[in-house]
Design a protein around this motif. Sequence first.
Motif, mmCIF file in Angstrom:
data_model
loop_
_atom_site.group_PDB
_atom_site.id
_atom_site.type_symbol
_atom_site.label_atom_id
_atom_site.label_comp_id
_atom_site.label_asym_id
_atom_site.label_seq_id
_atom_site.Cartn_x
_atom_site.Cartn_y
_atom_site.Cartn_z
ATOM 1 N N SER A 1 -2.731 4.496 -9.030
ATOM 2 C CA SER A 1 -3.139 5.561 -8.360
ATOM 3 C C SER A 1 -4.578 5.486 -7.969
ATOM 4 O O SER A 1 -5.348 5.154 -9.309
ATOM 5 C CB SER A 1 -2.640 7.058 -8.909
ATOM 6 O OG SER A 1 -3.389 7.244 -10.041
ATOM 7 N N SER A 2 -5.095 6.187 -7.056
ATOM 8 C CA SER A 2 -6.568 6.333 -6.930
ATOM 9 C C SER A 2 -7.076 7.452 -8.154
ATOM 10 O O SER A 2 -6.365 8.045 -8.364
ATOM 11 C CB SER A 2 -6.901 6.826 -5.483
ATOM 12 O OG SER A 2 -6.507 6.023 -4.546
ATOM 13 N N SER B 1 0.892 -1.206 0.049
ATOM 14 C CA SER B 1 0.082 -0.107 -0.010
ATOM 15 C C SER B 1 0.921 1.242 0.024
ATOM 16 O O SER B 1 2.013 1.277 0.488
ATOM 17 C CB SER B 1 -0.911 -0.059 1.255
ATOM 18 O OG SER B 1 -0.051 -0.040 2.428
ATOM 19 N N TYR C 1 -2.720 5.602 -3.637
ATOM 20 C CA TYR C 1 -2.643 4.363 -4.407
ATOM 21 C C TYR C 1 -3.577 3.291 -4.133
ATOM 22 O O TYR C 1 -3.814 3.058 -2.846
ATOM 23 C CB TYR C 1 -1.204 3.841 -4.650
ATOM 24 C CG TYR C 1 -0.481 4.993 -5.482
ATOM 25 C CD1 TYR C 1 0.003 5.950 -5.016
ATOM 26 C CD2 TYR C 1 -0.151 4.552 -6.915
ATOM 27 C CE1 TYR C 1 0.928 6.660 -5.529
ATOM 28 C CE2 TYR C 1 0.786 5.220 -7.636
ATOM 29 C CZ TYR C 1 1.095 6.531 -6.979
ATOM 30 O OH TYR C 1 1.892 7.090 -7.705
ATOM 31 N N GLN C 2 -4.161 2.650 -5.048
ATOM 32 C CA GLN C 2 -5.136 1.295 -4.480
ATOM 33 C C GLN C 2 -4.071 0.194 -4.230
ATOM 34 O O GLN C 2 -3.079 -0.075 -4.664
ATOM 35 C CB GLN C 2 -5.579 0.884 -5.959
ATOM 36 C CG GLN C 2 -6.715 1.955 -6.636
ATOM 37 C CD GLN C 2 -7.941 2.009 -5.785
ATOM 38 O OE1 GLN C 2 -8.233 0.936 -4.881
ATOM 39 N NE2 GLN C 2 -8.718 3.128 -5.898
ATOM 40 N N LYS D 1 -7.547 11.637 4.651
ATOM 41 C CA LYS D 1 -8.385 11.068 3.932
ATOM 42 C C LYS D 1 -9.901 11.942 3.726
ATOM 43 O O LYS D 1 -10.237 12.314 4.635
ATOM 44 C CB LYS D 1 -8.785 9.642 4.491
ATOM 45 C CG LYS D 1 -7.479 8.677 4.374
ATOM 46 C CD LYS D 1 -7.797 7.210 4.894
ATOM 47 C CE LYS D 1 -6.617 6.788 5.277
ATOM 48 N NZ LYS D 1 -6.913 5.357 5.973
ATOM 49 N N VAL E 1 -8.905 9.146 -1.147
ATOM 50 C CA VAL E 1 -8.207 7.958 -0.825
ATOM 51 C C VAL E 1 -9.265 7.070 0.036
ATOM 52 O O VAL E 1 -9.488 7.462 1.010
ATOM 53 C CB VAL E 1 -6.900 8.160 -0.137
ATOM 54 C CG1 VAL E 1 -6.278 7.003 -0.018
ATOM 55 C CG2 VAL E 1 -5.939 8.919 -1.302
ATOM 56 N N GLU E 2 -9.510 6.074 -0.308
ATOM 57 C CA GLU E 2 -10.202 5.369 0.290
ATOM 58 C C GLU E 2 -9.762 3.881 0.563
ATOM 59 O O GLU E 2 -9.991 2.507 0.125
ATOM 60 C CB GLU E 2 -11.620 4.782 -0.327
ATOM 61 C CG GLU E 2 -12.576 6.165 -0.756
ATOM 62 C CD GLU E 2 -13.274 6.723 0.615
ATOM 63 O OE1 GLU E 2 -13.867 7.672 0.236
ATOM 64 O OE2 GLU E 2 -13.443 5.944 1.538
#
Lengths: 788, 312
Positions: A99-100, A74, A78-79, A611, A106-107
């Motif tokens: 990347s998100s 992680s 980014y995912q 976040k 960002v989750e």
Amino acid sequence: MNKVLLTLIGLGLFAYSLHAQRHTISGYILDESSGENLLAANVYESKSGTGTTSNTYGFFSLTLPADSVELSFSYIGYQPKSLRFLLNKDTSITIRLSSSVSLQTVEVTAERLERIEESSQMSRMEVPVEQIKKLPALLGEVDVLKALQLLPGVQSGGEGQSGLYVRGGSPDQNLVLLDGVPVYNVSHLLGIFSVFNADALKNVTLTKGGFPARYGGRLSSILEINMKEGNLEEFHGEGSIGLISSKLTLEGPINKGKTAFLLSGRRTYADLIFGPIINSTEEEGTDLGVKLFFYDLNAKLQHKFNDKHRLFASAYLGADVFGNSYKESDESYDTGIDWGNLISALRWNWQLNNKLFANTTLTYSRYKIDFYIGTSLRDETGSPTSFDAKYLSGIKDLAAKVDFDYIPNPNHYIRFGGSVTGHEYSPGALAVKNASPDFKLDTLLGSNRAYSTEYNAYIEDDIRWGALKANIGLHASAFQVEGKWYSSLQPRLGLRYLMNNDLAIKASYSTMWQYINLLTSESINLPTDLWVPSTRRIAPQQSWQTALGVARTFNDKYEISIEGYYKEMKNVLSYKEGASFLFGFEADWQDQVTQGQGESYGLEVFLQKKKGKTTGWIGYTLSWNWRQFDEINNGKRFPFRYDRRHDISVAVTHQINDRITLSGAWVYGTGNAITLPLYRYPTQVWGNGNPANPYFEEIETGGEKNAFRMTDYHRMDLSISFHKKKRKWERTWVIGFYNAYYHRNPYYVISDTETQYNPDGTIKERNRVFKEISILPIIPSVSYGFKF
Amino acid sequence: MVLNSRNISFPFIKKRKMKIKLYIFLNLIALFSLSCDPENFSQVVTIEIPPHESALAIRALFQESDTTLELLVANSLGILDKNDFEIPREAIVQLYEDEQLLQTFNYNPINSKFSASINEGFGKAGSSYRLEVSSAKYPSIKAEQILPTAVPLTSAILKPDGTISSDGDRVDAIEIEFQDPAGGENYYAIAAFRDNRFFDGTDTVTYTSNVYLDSNDPLVSYGESNFLIMPDKAFNGKKYKLLIYSYDELDQGDLRLHFMTLTKDSYLFHRSMDDYYNAVDNPFAEPVNVHSNIQNGHGIFGLGAVFELKIQ
């Protein structure tokens, strides 16, 4: 029965031997779209509860028992990615993270990023470059250093200045590294903007204390700024057009997946606007010229030979250029002042094996300032005469260093290495040439160039013992100048004890030595400031610092850290009272300075939301900051100019939707310490034939150093961004305003006479008062940015 | 007045969102323009200042061969004290040479200074001088100096249109050369005077005027009274050649060049006064304490030895 028992025992031993075997998973964590390394990405194995982070070059190594493993990778923005497999041999993998969709949303759900309480490193802050770009900016110019001034423990100098004053230290006590190369002058336009073009940068990290052993050479902070490496997969670009400058960044593959480049440039254009206006006033036969701009150029090239070898070359060139010229037939006159940096680095990454990574770097850094004046004409006999004077000052470094990362197991992360740096100082030399029929002069004054060599070596280990994590290290340095040797052993210690999953107590201790110094005014950093070495007469600066704090994460969204620190500094430099050293050759600089002590202590609170649609932070610092010099203020201790009792900063970014983003920053600080005159007396009198009422010329003087305070400083900056995604590119309009509610923040104080008048115009009363002068009103800005 | 979409139209801009952005920016420009009023950049503040006890302050800069010595004697005041300075006319001002009383000064109401006449001209190189001032209202003050030996010029050449000034103009220049004595610290000042004559219909009137001097030499800085000053640190014990210039026409009239050797206090006073005036209202400057060598008081007592040369 015996056979069954033996079989069971044999199976048990076999199973145990499998479990006792350990294998290493190693590799790189990259950005999927660009192929760029992701530094400090988190690697976590859920079954064993152990993990590690990638180094600056994306390399990670994790040694685990032979078993099935569940790895998660992680990185903020980014995912995350998961991987499950049976670990039965050393494994090499490359992980590419996407990347998100948008940074602000960002989750990250199940996976754990490295949280603030997990690291043994305290007093260290990383502000994502994308977040810096979204903060409101003076005149629309995104500025890395001004963003750092919003962090607790970091103060700005005067209004609009980009210098950093970290935990009571002065700007020369910050080691500013661009791709690992020291940058000696970080400002354009007398400190209003920094030299760092945010479009070319990948990450910015500031360490204020608890310095690991791999760092050395400055007392107060380490600012690491890394350039992007160039997109290995696709060609991209971005740029912007603003009120005072424009910039363009291009990056892409030369050989896809193997070789990539990055080119980024920025230039102001005041001369392009004012030049034609000035030229329109020229008389016939004359030629007027004006130079008034600054520029930055960043370039980088990377080449991947294979998974184990990678080469990087990077360079930065930037300068401020001011000048004017005049030419008419046989006469000419040209004068100006230029200053700027040139830095370059050649870096070789070598993964020796799955636990050992090496980085070898050659670097060059040069800062210089030129002031010149030149004339040529014909004398009354028609013979040509000329006069040229050029003042040069600067510093050059040539260095070689090697750093190793050795990760034998999850409980140890060992770093060690060394470097050697050759410094060359030119604290002011004046070359004068005068040519005429009866007189020739070609001389060099004050060319007291100096040289020194600096050696460094270090070893540190990040050790984990259950809930206790420690970074223990030793930094050794030696400095040779004028036949004299200085050497030091600098112990470093960082501790973290995890109380529970969300709360940690941290402590640190570090000693630092600094062998080179910046002679500068306390009021403002000027390009004529001189970098000089420690010498036989001027001892190296030293400090020791200790800090204690707690850190906690709430609901996976909020982080809070509270740190107290205490720092002592020895042999800090200052100009003596009344001394000035503008050009550096009329006297030895060592006669103009004095050395003394510094002491600073305080408490920093930092609350951050990372976040969601609304992100940002609140920082508060309570601090005291003192100096003492035997030859200043009669030897009495006095507050440092930037002793700011309370300092608050709030930075917020809110994503209204995909197309509109609001951001704001609010800062508050106790007024700067200032020296005020206490009395006045005449130095000249003019009788004017009126003995009853002579006219006096007077001076104002007296007053202890920094014994008074200006009024408190506070300011709000706001900006709104309108973003639109087109088919193949995207654009953003940013409208902002600096000092939105127009608080008249004081820049300096003067004494003045205020006169009150009667209705008939005669003088009613005169009073002597103090006035604060401010310089920056509300300043709107607009810029247009694009990305493809 | 606030600009909004009702009272301003932009027919060439059709998109509403673009208009909104433009309105926001125009309002901001208006606000910025209003905030740029100079009155908005300063405000009076209250700062507590401790009380000041007044003392005597003098300015006494004497040169060798002067036949009239003049000095200013006044008082110091607190920074926010709105009273005017006063001159203690009853003060006793005495100058001693090698511990012997040389002169007692008298107050001259015409120029508000204390003055004394010395027919044979002031000063013997190497002698020590002590200035004492006492007054009923203030504590007594004193200061001491030793008159240096004048360093002579070895040459001085007038060059009409001989150089270009820092402003790019062609100007008259004088090139001087001298030998700095080895060892010790020496401080120099250069000034020029022109003796002028005119006929007023009855008599020929003569008067002396200062000639403004300047130099592109970076070793030179500015002192009071149109002096150029420089220390000898960059050329100690060596010959030095210096080019000075003036916007005046130097080949007109009788020009006298004074090449002075100053005491250290005198040089530091001139240098700190120049720094002081450069620092006044300059936010980039360190506060400057003007050099003072007066015991129990403020101000300066400084001496200079003079080598005079007539330029023809």
